[in-house]
Design a protein around this motif. Structure first.
Motif, PDB file in Angstrom:
ATOM      1  N   UNK A 108      -0.287 -32.358  -7.202  1.00 15.39           N
ATOM      2  CA  UNK A 108       0.626 -33.388  -7.592  1.00 15.39           C
ATOM      3  C   UNK A 108       1.532 -33.307  -6.592  1.00 15.39           C
ATOM      4  N   UNK A 109       2.145 -34.646  -6.234  1.00 16.11           N
ATOM      5  CA  UNK A 109       3.421 -34.851  -5.417  1.00 16.11           C
ATOM      6  C   UNK A 109       4.307 -33.820  -5.841  1.00 16.11           C
ATOM      7  N   UNK A 110       4.695 -33.356  -6.783  1.00 15.85           N
ATOM      8  CA  UNK A 110       5.650 -32.536  -7.298  1.00 15.85           C
ATOM      9  C   UNK A 110       5.352 -31.109  -6.653  1.00 15.85           C
ATOM     10  N   UNK A 111       4.065 -30.686  -6.797  1.00 14.21           N
ATOM     11  CA  UNK A 111       3.828 -29.323  -6.217  1.00 14.21           C
ATOM     12  C   UNK A 111       3.693 -29.379  -4.748  1.00 14.21           C
ATOM     13  N   UNK A 112       3.096 -30.698  -4.002  1.00 11.88           N
ATOM     14  CA  UNK A 112       3.327 -30.869  -2.676  1.00 11.88           C
ATOM     15  C   UNK A 112       4.666 -30.585  -2.144  1.00 11.88           C
ATOM     16  N   UNK A 113       5.549 -31.027  -2.893  1.00 15.02           N
ATOM     17  CA  UNK A 113       7.005 -30.917  -2.204  1.00 15.02           C
ATOM     18  C   UNK A 113       7.614 -29.652  -2.404  1.00 15.02           C
ATOM     19  N   UNK A 114       7.102 -28.882  -3.531  1.00 13.70           N
ATOM     20  CA  UNK A 114       7.476 -27.587  -3.864  1.00 13.70           C
ATOM     21  C   UNK A 114       6.797 -26.450  -2.809  1.00 13.70           C
ATOM     22  N   UNK A 115       5.665 -26.831  -2.818  1.00 15.84           N
ATOM     23  CA  UNK A 115       4.866 -25.883  -1.657  1.00 15.84           C
ATOM     24  C   UNK A 115       5.452 -26.190  -0.138  1.00 15.84           C
ATOM     25  N   UNK A 116       5.814 -27.129  -0.044  1.00 12.63           N
ATOM     26  CA  UNK A 116       6.362 -27.532   1.449  1.00 12.63           C
ATOM     27  C   UNK A 116       7.707 -26.796   1.746  1.00 12.63           C
ATOM     28  N   UNK A 117       8.390 -26.513   0.720  1.00 15.51           N
ATOM     29  CA  UNK A 117       9.586 -25.693   0.704  1.00 15.51           C
ATOM     30  C   UNK A 117       9.404 -24.283   0.809  1.00 15.51           C
TER      31      UNK A 117
END
Length: 91
Positions: free
Chosen positions: A79-88
């Motif tokens: 999900x977009x939420x997990x993509x942003x978290x994984x990117x951090x």
């Protein structure tokens, strides 16, 4: 001659007393140095144990990273939420 004998005996006693005090001080210094050496040995032992624990933690973290990047489902869409978290976490 007895004066010289008495004077030599007194001088001998004084020298022996001074040497005894110096020996006592030297023994005290030796005991302090041995205590410091024992403390350094203990600190080195603790440091080695911490280094081993750190290496084990690094290995576990590396294994977890590999599992998350290469394990089953690693290529599944996020999900977009997990993509942003994984990117951090994994820039």
């Amino acid at each position: 001659m007895t004066r010289w004998g008495i004077l030599a005996a007194v001088f001998g006693v004084l020298v022996a007393g001074a040497l005894a005090l110096e020996l006592k001080d030297t023994r005290a210094e030796l005991a302090a140095a041995e205590a410091r050496a024992a403390a350094f040995e203990e600190a080195a032992r603790i440091h080695r144990r911490h280094v081993v624990q750190l290496e084990a933690a690094k290995a576990e973290a590396g294994a977890l990273d590999r599992e998350l990047q290469e394990g089953e489902g690693a290529d599944a869409a996020l999900s977009d939420y997990l993509v942003r978290g994984a990117g951090r976490v994994w820039p």
